[in-house]
Design an enzyme around this catalytic site. Structure first.
Site, short mmCIF file in Angstrom:
data_model
loop_
_atom_site.label_atom_id
_atom_site.label_comp_id
_atom_site.label_asym_id
_atom_site.label_seq_id
_atom_site.Cartn_x
_atom_site.Cartn_y
_atom_site.Cartn_z
N GLY A 1 19.85 -10.15 -2.70
CA GLY A 1 20.61 -9.97 -3.92
C GLY A 1 21.81 -10.89 -4.05
O GLY A 1 22.56 -10.83 -5.00
N GLY B 1 16.34 -11.56 4.64
CA GLY B 1 17.71 -11.19 4.28
C GLY B 1 18.57 -11.04 5.52
O GLY B 1 18.15 -10.48 6.52
N GLY C 1 21.56 -14.06 -4.39
CA GLY C 1 21.23 -15.22 -5.23
C GLY C 1 20.35 -16.25 -4.55
O GLY C 1 20.30 -17.40 -4.96
N LYS C 2 19.62 -15.79 -3.52
CA LYS C 2 18.71 -16.72 -2.85
C LYS C 2 17.66 -17.25 -3.81
O LYS C 2 17.44 -18.45 -3.91
CB LYS C 2 18.00 -15.99 -1.70
CG LYS C 2 18.49 -16.41 -0.36
CD LYS C 2 17.62 -15.84 0.74
CE LYS C 2 17.39 -14.36 0.56
NZ LYS C 2 16.51 -13.80 1.58
N SER C 3 17.01 -16.33 -4.54
CA SER C 3 15.94 -16.81 -5.40
C SER C 3 16.49 -17.54 -6.61
O SER C 3 15.84 -18.43 -7.15
CB SER C 3 15.01 -15.66 -5.81
OG SER C 3 15.77 -14.62 -6.34
N TYR C 4 17.71 -17.23 -6.98
CA TYR C 4 18.32 -18.01 -8.05
C TYR C 4 18.51 -19.46 -7.59
O TYR C 4 18.21 -20.39 -8.33
CB TYR C 4 19.68 -17.41 -8.43
CG TYR C 4 20.47 -18.28 -9.38
CD1 TYR C 4 20.11 -18.40 -10.72
CD2 TYR C 4 21.58 -18.98 -8.93
CE1 TYR C 4 20.82 -19.21 -11.59
CE2 TYR C 4 22.31 -19.80 -9.78
CZ TYR C 4 21.93 -19.92 -11.11
OH TYR C 4 22.63 -20.73 -11.95
N ASP D 1 12.30 -19.44 2.78
CA ASP D 1 13.05 -18.29 2.31
C ASP D 1 13.24 -17.37 3.52
O ASP D 1 12.31 -16.70 3.94
CB ASP D 1 12.24 -17.62 1.19
CG ASP D 1 12.97 -16.44 0.60
OD1 ASP D 1 14.13 -16.21 0.98
OD2 ASP D 1 12.37 -15.75 -0.24
#
Lengths: 629, 469
Positions: free
Chosen positions: B101, B258, B103-106, B255
């Site tokens: 949450g 977390g 902002g990794k995928s952002y 990726d």
């Protein structure tokens, strides 16, 4: 107090069983978003038990205080049982132990659900209750386990010394109990079961000893964190030894741990201990069973996994053995070499004499060491130890014996770590094999044979260096290039020494000598080329990990060029000017990057000298050439 | 090649009540512990504001802010280097790391209309390919694969026929580097192919989570672009002339799990927790012992030559697979994403710390060099001789004086004999050539030297080698 057989007591026992089931079994099935659900339930049950016990206490003994107003510093844990206290087996003592046990379980429950302060409080309550009692068969387990938990708790808060205090007290309580009583003590869970469910003496011992093994294991970690590595190593050793003694181990895991511990001992040059660990590792790994056949592995995934595991772990133990042999040889070499790296005969004699004197003391040292093994295994461990010496080899015969053991483990390790699939591991093993030869060659007096040993190194490394893709294995390629360059250099030196002995020069020797020079230059050059950018440019600033190697390579190339023998004066001139260029490179680089100076102090000093002197030699040659024309 | 570390803060998901505790300025990122009251200076471990320096720090929380870093900027700073490396035939690797949450995928994928690094890199890749193919400069092949590492097991995320997708083995090939056995590769022509595969893979990643609602944050995912260029022209000076003209490079887009899941046991392959934690279970005894074997040598300082030992502690699958990207021969970019909200203080601090240490997590093999003792001694002797020569002034007499002659000098003196022998042979060779000149007409035919008497072969070889040098 309620009778052990009363209905109410039976319900307490039932509650306790439920709490345990919730903690140990149910909690594993808790969903990710509610991970402590069962533990919270268990906590409620434990609280109920606690309240019932408290009520018994006040009913049974109005006169006794339950609060516990000992003037004891909470932070400081001393050894209990001094001064006026209840005997552990008295009624009051038993009540305290029972209530203490519930406080203990509540404490662990809170810690496990990440409520550390509450957990600490319960554990301290447990300690307070017990502090009023003498250590006895009934309560010694509670004494130790509560301190184990407090040790973990404080270590997690980075208060290592506090953790150490609790754990060391647990250790001394155990030692004193074993000295004074030694009977299998009551387990914590036994407070809340009917008589018919009491544990066997054997099981009591097992649980008690396991708790203490954990104490030692936690102490090992505390000492490690405090950088008391020797103490940590000793505690790891005892932990392993106890796992074996109380039959609480998985053979392959245990064997790998013992083999790893041997590597620790090697770094400390404790070869007797290292060998003992390795021998035990090999024997215990053998208990893990036969390697399933390839056919069986293809049939089932489980067999396949087992085959992989067994082969891999055994190959890893073999690799630990290789390092043992290698370091033994290298340490001996360090001890025996003179200031130019040759065998120092006087030193050798002196060490041999010293060894004869020490032989007897050694035997005694062995007896005092902590040994692994049970009645079935200790003989095989001993037999394995006898196959290789743990003393530093002092002559070629002794060195050769160690070399051969190392070499046999090389073969064993390579069987699993093959080039196809395990490139890095395979090459590391080859590098070790090469290093074994290199170390052995030190002990070889015959220069011809010594040279052949280096040739073996070249033969094993050169083809691999050619095949390897530098895009993926750049650093290994560099290591190989550097080692090959050094090995050729070594051979060149040996050829020269041989020629020196024969005091005669033939064309064949010159050819050989020049070939070795050129091969060495070639590999140093390859190494230097690997540092270039994709455009082929040499970096203006070398990265730290290649700084010294690159400058040393240049320095060596400089030397090598000036050593090539040529009949042709212009070729000689060319070689010398190449040599000068390389010395110049080192000097220039250090002028541009002054911080590099300290990495190559001596080399730089010599390069500077050569830069000022070589032109003179070149001039002379030019003059000679001119005059001969 | 150097690696880059960027930190990117994203406030998209911040609630109104949350306080912002992250401040960025230049390439520095500061974090404030609001639990410590202002104005109190205690011991350094309890500082109110901690500051970390990275190669880049990006604030992407508020597009109206003057310090706002757009996706375009991030790509220009980080992504374009990756592309450049790929076309030069190097491997490249981008890690994204941070709390779920944050902002990794952002950062990696972006939002519709606000593409992140991956789409931008792919677009750059394909547009350059089409440019170069149009000019006939080279031909290209691009393949992708997508895998997941969960509990140290490798799983193929985009295999069409799923006969073996679980527990793939990682292996190494001498020419092709580390690889995953039986991992499917898919030929792609453009970014939409890539996108499609990525989506299909992501779908697999989540559907596999039986009951677990948060598998994605517990597993690492690696999307790999294998990129082969066959050039009709020689590629710009690779160090080796033997290098084939076909170059392969890999771009790994990683990726990471977390950070809140990364625990001290190393289940995620990255040991994070600091401090004096004690492992409870004896299962971890191996970790303690191997750490001991590693650590015990660090005490004496780096001057003492370390002993080479083998610690049978398997690398995690992740570091194993990426070792070619981490080991120094590739462009590696690590992006740590953090949340600026105060509630995440602990996680954010640990992420910042980790990113700060990330450079050191990989064990670089070093060159073990033998001492130069012998060489140094020889050289000192030579220097002394040369100096004496200089002092005396009479050059020739001294160099030939028999004092302190090394064998090497003797060899050089013996040159006299070598020269004699060589002369003899050269004459013979000249004679032969003379004869040939008269008998054979065609020019430019390569001629092998005549057989040498065996005692002379050395000299003959030697001089030819020198000519070709």
């Amino acid at each position: 107090m309620a009778s052990t057989y009363s209905a109410e007591w039976r319900s307490v026992c039932e509650k306790f069983r439920r709490a345990q089931h919730l903690t140990d079994v149910e909690s594993k099935k808790d969903p990710e978003n509610d991970p402590f659900r069962s533990k919270y339930k268990a906590r409620e049950v434990l609280k109920e038990i606690y309240n019932i016990l408290k009520r018994y206490d006040s009913e049974d003994n109005e006169s006794e205080q339950t609060g516990g107003d000992h003037d004891r510093d909470d932070d400081h844990d001393g050894e209990p049982g001094c001064g006026s206290a209840h005997p552990g087996d008295s009624a009051a003592g038993l009540r305290a132990a029972r209530l203490g046990a519930i406080e203990y379980f509540l404490g662990v429950n809170h810690v496990e659900t990440e409520e550390l302060s509450a957990g600490e409080e319960h554990l301290m309550n447990c300690m307070k209750l017990l502090d009023k009692c003498l250590v006895s068969r009934e309560n010694v387990s509670v004494f130790i386990q509560a301190r184990n938990q407090l040790g973990i708790l404080w270590a997690g808060r980075d208060e290592i010394e506090k953790a150490q205090g609790f754990l060391e007290t647990a250790e001394s309580i155990y030692l004193r109990y074993m000295k004074e009583d030694g009977q299998p003590p009551t387990d914590l869970a036994e407070f809340f079961v009917g008589e018919e469910e009491e544990l066997s003496q054997q099981e009591r011992t097992r649980r008690f000893e396991m708790a203490y093994t954990h104490t030692l294991y936690y102490l090992a970690q505390v000492y490690k964190n405090q950088e008391h590595y020797e103490k940590a190593g000793r505690y790891c050793h005892i932990t392993l030894q106890r796992q074996l003694a109380f039959d609480q181990f998985v053979p392959l895991d245990w064997a790998i741990n013992a083999a790893t511990l041997s590597q620790y001992y090697i770094t400390k040059s404790c070869y007797m201990e290292a060998r003992h660990c390795l021998a035990a590792a090999s024997v215990i790994a053998g208990l893990a069973g036969e390697v399933p056949s390839e056919a069986a592995a293809q049939e089932s995934e489980a067999e396949n996994e087992k085959r992989e595991q067994l082969r891999q772990k055994r190959a890893e133990i073999a690799r630990c053995w290789i390092k043992y042999c290698l370091n033994l040889l290298q340490d001996a070499k360090k001890l025996l070499e003179d200031n130019i790296g040759e065998l120092d005969i006087e030193r050798q004699e002196e060490l041999k004499r010293a060894r004869r004197r020490e032989e007897e003391e050694k035997e005694q040292g062995r007896k005092s060491a902590v040994l692994f093994g049970s009645s079935e295994t200790s003989d095989s461990i001993c037999a394995l130890e006898e196959k290789v010496s743990c003393a530093l080899p002092l002559d070629f015969q002794e060195a050769r014996a160690i070399f051969l053991v190392g070499q046999s483990h090389v073969a064993e390790a390579k069987e699993y770590f093959q080039m196809d699939g395990h490139v890095t591991d395979h090459i590391e093993i080859l590098q070790d094999h090469s290093a074994l030869f290199s170390a052995l060659s030190f002990f070889e007096e015959d220069l011809e044979r010594r040279c052949k040993m280096h040739k073996r190194r070249v033969d094993m490394l050169e083809p691999i260096c050619k095949d390897l893709n530098a895009q993926y294995y750049l650093l290994i390629c560099r290591q190989l290039q550097f080692e090959l360059a050094e090995t050729y250099y070594e051979m060149m030196d040996l050829k020269l020494a041989l020629a020196n002995k024969q005091d005669e020069l033939d064309a064949h020797s010159i050819k050989k000598f020049n070939h070795l020079c050129n091969a060495s230059i070639k590999y140093y050059q390859k190494f230097l080329d690997s540092i270039r950018s994709p455009e082929g440019k040499f970096p203006e600033k070398l990265e730290e990990d290649v700084l010294r190697p690159a400058l040393v390579a240049k320095f060596r190339i400089a030397r090598l060029h000036s050593r090539i023998i040529s009949s042709d004066v212009s070729a000689q001139l060319q070689n010398l000017s190449r040599s000068l260029d390389c010395y110049n490179f080192v000097v220039h680089y250090c002028e541009e990057n002054p911080e590099a100076r300290k990495a190559v102090e001596t080399e730089l000093e010599l390069s500077e000298e050569m830069v000022s002197l070589l032109p003179l030699k070149i001039e002379r040659l030019r003059a000679k050439k001119a005059s001969s024309n | 090649m150097a690696s880059l570390h960027g930190v990117l803060a994203d406030t998209r998901e911040i609630e109104l009540s949350a306080k912002v505790i992250i401040h960025m300025e230049g390439n520095k990122t500061s974090i404030t512990n609001i639990r410590i009251p202002e104005g109190i200076s205690g011991d350094s471990s309890r500082e109110r504001v901690k500051t970390f320096t990275y190669d880049f720090s990006y604030d992407s929380s508020d597009s109206r802010s003057s310090t706002f870093a757009s996706q375009e900027k991030v790509f220009k700073d980080l992504g374009s280097d990756v592309l450049k490396a790929a076309f030069e035939g190097y491997n490249a690797c981008i890690f994204a790391y941070g709390q779920t949450g944050s902002g990794k995928s952002y950062a990696m994928m972006g939002n519709p209309g606000d593409a992140g690094l991956i789409p931008r890199i792919c677009e750059g890749l394909f547009s350059r390919i089409s440019d170069m193919s149009r000019c006939d400069e080279a031909s290209f092949r691009t393949e992708v694969s997508y895998l997941e590492i969960y509990n140290e097991r490798v799983r193929d995320l985009v295999r069409r026929k799923s006969n073996k997708t679980f527990n793939l083995r990682v292996r190494e090939h001498p020419k092709d580097g580390p690889y995953v056995e039986d991992l499917s590769k898919h030929l792609v022509q453009n970014y939409s192919d890539v996108e499609e595969l990525m989506e299909a893979g992501n779908l697999n990643r989540t559907t596999a989570s039986t009951g677990m609602n948060d598998v994605s944050s517990r597993s690492h995912a690696i999307f790999t672009i294998n990129f082969t260029q066959a050039s009709p022209l020689p590629t710009p000076a690779k160090f080796d002339a033997e290098m084939p003209r076909e170059t392969v490079s890999k771009i790994h887009l990683v990726d990471l799990a977390g950070s809140e899941r990364a625990d001290s046991t190393g289940a995620t392959g990255v040991r994070l927790k600091e401090g004096g934690n004690i492992n409870k279970s004896l299962v971890t005894l191996g970790n303690v012992i191997s750490a001991l074997a590693d650590l015990s040598q660090d005490v004496g300082g780096s001057q003492v030559k370390k002993k080479q030992v083998f610690v049978p502690y398997r690398d995690s699958v992740l570091t194993w697979l990426l070792k070619d990207s981490l080991g120094g021969n590739s462009k590696t970019i690590m992006i740590a994403t953090i949340s600026p909200a105060d509630v995440n203080y602990g996680e954010t601090l640990s992420t910042l710390r980790y990113a700060n240490r990330a450079k050191n997590i990989i064990n670089k093999p070093t060159i073990n060099e033998d001492g130069n003792v012998k060489l140094i001694r020889e050289l000192r002797a030579e220097i002394a001789r040369l100096k004496a020569l200089l002092a005396q002034g009479n050059q020739i007499a001294l160099l030939d004086s028999p004092t302190a002659l090394s064998m090497e000098e003797k060899l050089h003196q013996n040159e006299a004999r070598v020269i004699e022998l060589t002369k003899e042979w050269t004459n013979k060779w000249n004679e032969t050539q003379d004869i040939l000149k008269f008998t054979k007409r065609p020019q430019g035919v390569a001629m092998a030297p005549p057989e040498l008497p065996s005692s002379l072969q050395g000299c003959g070889r030697m001089s030819t080698e020198q000519q070709t040098e």
